[in-house]
Enzyme design. Structure first.
Site, PDB file in Angstrom:
ATOM      1  CD  GLU A 271      -4.349  -5.799   2.197  1.00 34.00           C
ATOM      2  OE1 GLU A 271      -5.107  -5.069   2.877  1.00 34.00           O
ATOM      3  OE2 GLU A 271      -3.108  -5.718   2.255  1.00 34.00           O
TER       4      GLU A 271
ATOM      5  CD  GLU B 299      -3.077  -1.022   2.148  1.00 36.77           C
ATOM      6  OE1 GLU B 299      -4.186  -1.530   1.914  1.00 36.77           O
ATOM      7  OE2 GLU B 299      -2.807  -0.462   3.237  1.00 36.77           O
TER       8      GLU B 299
END
Length: 670
Positions: A309, A152
């Site tokens: 995710e 991320e």
């Protein structure tokens, strides 16, 4: 550089796994349960730096070797993280200059994650040494199916204001503008005596006593996105020297994460991967989920992508963290698959018992296997296995929606007509209307080729280059139908206002001249002459060649056009000067889509008025019709073929129970 294809047998079903949080006796239990659930792709070493390099230059791969070996023996493939997302304590103690600086000038410290500056040479050197060690050890390991760079990127540290960042920003500006005079013109530094005479005078846009220079803010966002992309490329270059396995990182195409322009990143990914979590702060979380999935697909040019995710239930970072309703795990997951995902993965496998994310849901919850969540996970794993033939097929869409990170940055400027309205408010409202009508949408970058579409929607494209606008207006003239919404075409790439009437380079095609913005208070309501209601925004304008379809009845723009339609060449350009209620926006979109000849992928009857998602993926040998019923009442879909979840034959129509998903392989041409 040609992408390396990510090869997988069917649709991947997986998770993040953090074995360092558990003792080895738990690993065997975990792997056995992964097999029971159908998990076949596991991300490891995402936050492994301090475990595999406990001291500078001292590597210990024994535990990671063991875990990867056990997963491989169980037939589970590995999505291997480089481990660089958060630096270990020894590194930040030895090099405190690595730590990022916020816009108020304060340094931020370890104890969370991503405590590093993207411009730090000391951090980059240490991180790339780790990548070299990890890729050198596992580059040709048969278990490794995918490389996962960092994690991320830019979630917390995208905008750093330290001295290293300021120096890197100056270098970036030199390369972009070449001369200080060109920068002064682009930023409009004649305003407030801001003119620069030397590059060294320019800093990052730290907090000031007043509002800051908009051009500087915009370029700092561009620089920051480019700086992190440079970092990604540095890690990927190391891996490519040592491994032939495809490489990606997990994007954050989701609400409220705005700092990276993924249009500029996507070409560097061997496969696009995204993290997405339902955001219950939004009015319509399911529509935003569908939008994020469509945008992830758009970043990959329509190719399949991976959901790296999402959650089985509540997250841990919203003001109110809601669990998912019965069947919602299935609906959420298969909505992503419907919209092009060839992999469905969760954060995380086993719920943590310590740390900041201990209340974040997982595939294996704190309650264990005797729980509703676990039973739904196992059910989903079985369904994903049956969908293997869908992998590689592509989504069909007749509608394009133009989306721009640059416009997002410019719209959120400190000085703007209304702080009650943001860029995503416009984007999400337009998309939600299309979504509610059951229309499939491709999300495209400004300037993208539009010939494949029947309808193009341009919501709030505040910043636009003349050439990007011309792509839309030329497409309209050639016979297309477009809906352009307010605050579009306001400024150019330097955040300089297009003069002569707002909507700038769209003005002639729209046939309307916007003279003045007239936003209204968030709690106020506007009435339109066609019976619709609207909020937040109005405009004072006059038509040139357009036909008025609805006007403002009250408010500061009473009597002025609210909805117009202009014939432009062989096409039609619609303009919306306000934000209608959800129902009225849907009705307007239905009218325009009907004019453009756009229809849902199939006909639906029944239901309880709740949104029904209908998406078709088409492969070389078959098409697959996905139907997601978000309501509680059953409905009927017109289709013929074989339903893949139940294995039943469908002849003419299929029943879809409330809250259910049906996926029909269409054996007849559709």
């Amino acid at each position: 550089m040609a992408p390396r294809p990510f090869a997988h047998d069917g649709i991947a079903f997986g998770c993040d796994y953090n074995p360092e949080q558990w003792t080895p006796d738990v690993w065997d239990e975990d792997i056995a349960l992964m097999q029971e659930a159908g998990v076949d792709l596991v991300a490891v070493n995402i936050f492994g730096w301090s475990h595999i390099e406990p001291r500078a230059g001292e590597y210990d791969f024994r535990a990671l070797d063991d875990v990867i070996g056990r997963l491989h023996a169980a037939g589970i493939r590995v999505n291997l993280g480089t481990g660089t997302s958060s630096p270990p304590a020894w590194l930040t103690c030895a090099h405190p200059e690595i730590l990022p600086v916020a816009e108020d000038g304060t340094r931020r410290y370890p104890g969370g994650r991503q405590a590093w500056c993207p411009s730090s040479t000391a951090f980059r050197a240490a991180a790339l040494r780790l990548v070299e060690a990890v890729a050198g050890r596992y580059g040709d390991h048969p278990a490794v199916a995918l490389w996962h760079v960092s994690n991320e990127l830019g979630c917390h540290n995208a905008l750093c204001h330290c001295g290293a960042s300021a120096a890197a920003f100056q270098t970036w500006l030199r390369a972009k503008y070449e001369s200080i005079d060109a920068l002064n013109r682009a930023w409009g530094t004649a305003f407030w005596s801001q003119t620069y005479t030397e590059w060294e005078q320019i800093g990052t846009p730290r907090a000031t006593l007043s509002t800051r220079n908009p051009g500087q803010l915009l370029d700092f966002h561009r620089f920051s996105s480019d700086e992190l992309l440079s970092y990604y490329r540095a890690e990927a270059d190391v891996i490519r020297r040592l491994s032939d396995v495809p490489i990606t990182t997990n994007f954050m195409v989701t609400a409220h994460i705005e700092n990276l322009d993924y249009w500029s990143w996507a070409a560097d990914m061997d496969i696009v991967a995204n993290d997405h979590y339902l955001d219950h702060r939004l009015d319509d979380p399911n529509a935003e989920l569908a939008f994020a999935a469509d945008l992830s697909r758009g970043l990959g040019g329509g190719a399949p992508w991976i959901l790296m995710e999402h959650s089985t239930g509540a997250v841990n970072w919203q003001p109110l963290n809601k669990p998912k309703a019965a069947g919602e795990i299935l609906r959420n997951s298969l909505t992503h698959v419907a919209r092009g995902a060839d992999g469905v993965c969760f954060f995380q496998w086993r719920a943590s018992v310590q740390g900041s994310e201990k209340f974040h849901s997982a595939m294996l919850p704190h309650a264990g296997t005797d729980s509703a969540v676990w039973r739904e996970v196992v059910e989903l794993g079985g369904i994903v296995e049956r969908l293997g033939e869908v992998a590689g097929s592509r989504v069909e869409a007749d509608v394009a929606l133009v989306f721009s990170w640059e416009s997002w940055w410019a719209t959120q400027n400190e000085s703007r007509p209304s702080r009650a309205l943001g860029y995503l408010d416009q984007v999400h409202a337009a998309y939600a209307a299309l979504h509610a009508e059951g229309l499939t949408v491709d999300i495209v970058a400004p300037g993208s080729e539009l010939s494949a579409y029947k309808l193009v929607v341009v919501p709030g494209l505040h910043l636009v280059r003349a050439a990007e606008a011309a792509v839309v207006t030329d497409w309209i003239a050639a016979g297309g139908t477009a809906l352009v919404t307010f605050y579009t075409g306001t400024v150019d790439e330097d955040d300089r206002v297009w003069t002569g009437g707002y909507t700038g380079p769209f003005r002639e095609a729209l046939g309307i001249r916007i003279e003045e913005f007239a936003p209204i208070a968030p709690d106020a309501c506007l009435r339109l002459s066609d019976g619709a209601t609207a909020r937040l925004w109005s405009e004072r304008s006059r038509v040139m060649t357009a036909q008025v379809e609805a006007s403002f009845v009250d408010g500061p723009s009473a009597g002025h056009p609210a909805v117009t339609r202009n014939a432009w060449g062989n096409g039609a350009a619609w303009y919306l000067a306000t934000l209608p209620s959800a129902a009225d926006y849907r009705a307007l979109v239905a009218r325009i889509a009907g004019e453009a000849g756009v229809r849902p992928a199939a006909t639906v009857r029944g239901g309880d008025g709740a949104v029904v998602e209908i998406v078709r993926r088409r492969g070389a040998d078959a098409a697959y019709l996905f139907v997601v019923n978000h309501g509680s009442a059953p409905l009927v879909i017109d289709a013929t073929g074989t339903e893949l979840i139940t294995g039943t034959t469908v002849e003419g129509h299929a029943d879809v129970p409330g809250g259910a998903v049906r996926i029909i392989r269409e054996e007849a041409a559709a």
